[in-house]
Scaffold this motif. Structure first.
Motif, mmCIF file in Angstrom:
data_model
loop_
_atom_site.group_PDB
_atom_site.id
_atom_site.type_symbol
_atom_site.label_atom_id
_atom_site.label_comp_id
_atom_site.label_asym_id
_atom_site.label_seq_id
_atom_site.Cartn_x
_atom_site.Cartn_y
_atom_site.Cartn_z
ATOM 1 N N ASP A 74 12.586 52.975 3.190
ATOM 2 C CA ASP A 74 11.566 53.672 2.409
ATOM 3 C C ASP A 74 11.348 52.919 1.099
ATOM 4 O O ASP A 74 12.277 52.308 0.579
ATOM 5 C CB ASP A 74 12.041 55.095 2.055
ATOM 6 C CG ASP A 74 12.027 55.980 3.292
ATOM 7 O OD1 ASP A 74 11.282 55.659 4.246
ATOM 8 O OD2 ASP A 74 12.772 56.967 3.313
ATOM 9 N N PRO A 108 9.786 53.948 -2.621
ATOM 10 C CA PRO A 108 9.121 54.930 -3.490
ATOM 11 C C PRO A 108 7.889 54.372 -4.200
ATOM 12 O O PRO A 108 6.928 55.102 -4.434
ATOM 13 C CB PRO A 108 10.212 55.298 -4.510
ATOM 14 C CG PRO A 108 11.499 54.997 -3.815
ATOM 15 C CD PRO A 108 11.205 53.794 -2.950
ATOM 16 N N ASP A 130 4.984 54.286 -1.705
ATOM 17 C CA ASP A 130 4.509 55.649 -1.459
ATOM 18 C C ASP A 130 3.659 56.143 -2.631
ATOM 19 O O ASP A 130 2.588 56.722 -2.441
ATOM 20 C CB ASP A 130 5.698 56.609 -1.263
ATOM 21 C CG ASP A 130 6.434 56.315 0.042
ATOM 22 O OD1 ASP A 130 5.893 55.552 0.867
ATOM 23 O OD2 ASP A 130 7.550 56.847 0.223
ATOM 24 N N SER A 190 17.019 54.311 -3.522
ATOM 25 C CA SER A 190 17.336 55.242 -4.620
ATOM 26 C C SER A 190 17.316 54.527 -5.974
ATOM 27 O O SER A 190 16.925 55.113 -6.984
ATOM 28 C CB SER A 190 18.675 55.943 -4.373
ATOM 29 O OG SER A 190 19.705 55.004 -4.279
ATOM 30 N N GLN A 246 13.704 54.336 -6.733
ATOM 31 C CA GLN A 246 13.239 55.666 -7.145
ATOM 32 C C GLN A 246 13.570 55.902 -8.622
ATOM 33 O O GLN A 246 12.742 56.414 -9.392
ATOM 34 C CB GLN A 246 13.900 56.747 -6.278
ATOM 35 C CG GLN A 246 13.454 58.162 -6.627
ATOM 36 C CD GLN A 246 11.982 58.426 -6.299
ATOM 37 O OE1 GLN A 246 11.552 58.165 -5.171
ATOM 38 N NE2 GLN A 246 11.216 58.908 -7.265
#
Ligand SMILES: [Zn+2]
Length: 266
Positions: free
Chosen positions: A72, A74, A77, A213, A216
């Protein structure tokens, strides 16, 4: 416990700005002409590609966890969310902000810089246009394997700084007319060549890999800076509480500050 003299020597070298730890492995061209030789790592691919995010606060460009590693991301996104909002509201400023956060592809190759051979193998990072040019040369039978140790081709790199603010530097690549060995002793015992080839860095670990993370946290910090800045204005009450991403997003969609254009880090 006795003093570790090698560590002491390393400290002294560091103070004197010597020692390998102080010398960047990355090479940046100077304005004007320089000659480089692209070197081929063991895996047979000298043209490595990476995806970076820029413009996230004061952070240097960093690897996109999605495009490089399939995790993923962040930032991706968030930038997509901004972009969709910009399209939906037909807001060019918002779309521009989203674009500044989208990942950008950059490439890197091991090179020997002519005239600076003693500094060893360096990493040269470049953009898509230079990449396309290089692939064009290696696929052109007139040039072929420009990295060949004995019969490869040096390349003259002309680097032109932009004349207008916000424009990118231009890189022009011209292969030498004649082939040449990688190093003087290539047609001989080739010790120096082997030494150089063995010192090509591991591109897998060239750039620090940040976890989703960690990314993020960088995004949160970047967005909370936005919110902090906004606290000084009357509008802050609207977005002052709640999820920092949503708050900053709301602020951005309300038409806020503009982001600097991408700053190439290498
Ligand atoms: Zn990303």
């Amino acid at each position: 416990m006795a003093l570790d003299m090698s560590k002491m020597q390393a400290k002294l070298d560091k103070l004197n700005n010597k020692g390998s730890g102080e010398v960047s492995i990355f090479w940046r061209p100077d304005e004007g002409d320089q000659t480089i030789r692209i070197m081929c790592p063991e895996d047979g691919d000298p043209f490595k590609d990476f995806h970076f995010h820029y413009n996230v606060g004061n952070n240097r460009g960093f690897l996109c966890s999605k495009k490089n590693f399939g995790d993923d991301c962040p930032i991706c996104d968030f930038a997509s969310k901004l972009w969709r909002e910009g399209v939906a509201s037909n807001d060019d400023e918002l779309k521009k902000q989203a674009k500044s956060l989208f990942s950008r592809q950059r490439f890197a190759s091991p090179v020997l810089v002519r005239g600076e051979e003693a500094k060893g193998v360096k990493v040269w990072s470049y953009g898509k246009r230079a990449y396309e040019t290089l692939i064009g040369y290696v696929l052109n039978p007139e040039y072929g394997d420009i990295t060949d140790v004995d019969e490869g081709t040096d390349i003259t790199l002309t680097y032109t700084l932009p004349k207008t603010p916000g424009a990118y530097p231009q890189t022009t690549l011209t292969p030498r007319r004649r082939t040449s060995p990688l190093c003087d002793d290539a047609v001989g015992d080739g010790d120096r060549c082997n030494e150089l080839l063995e010192s090509i860095p591991d591109f897998e670990n060239l750039y620090e890999r940040k976890s989703p993370s960690q990314i993020q946290a960088m995004l949160d910090e970047y967005l909370s800076d936005d919110v902090d800045a906004e606290m000084n204005s009357a509008e802050s009450q609207k977005y002052g509480s709640g999820n920092s991403v949503d708050a900053a997003f709301a602020r951005l969609t309300s038409g806020g500050k503009s982001y600097p254009e991408a700053d190439l880090p290498f």
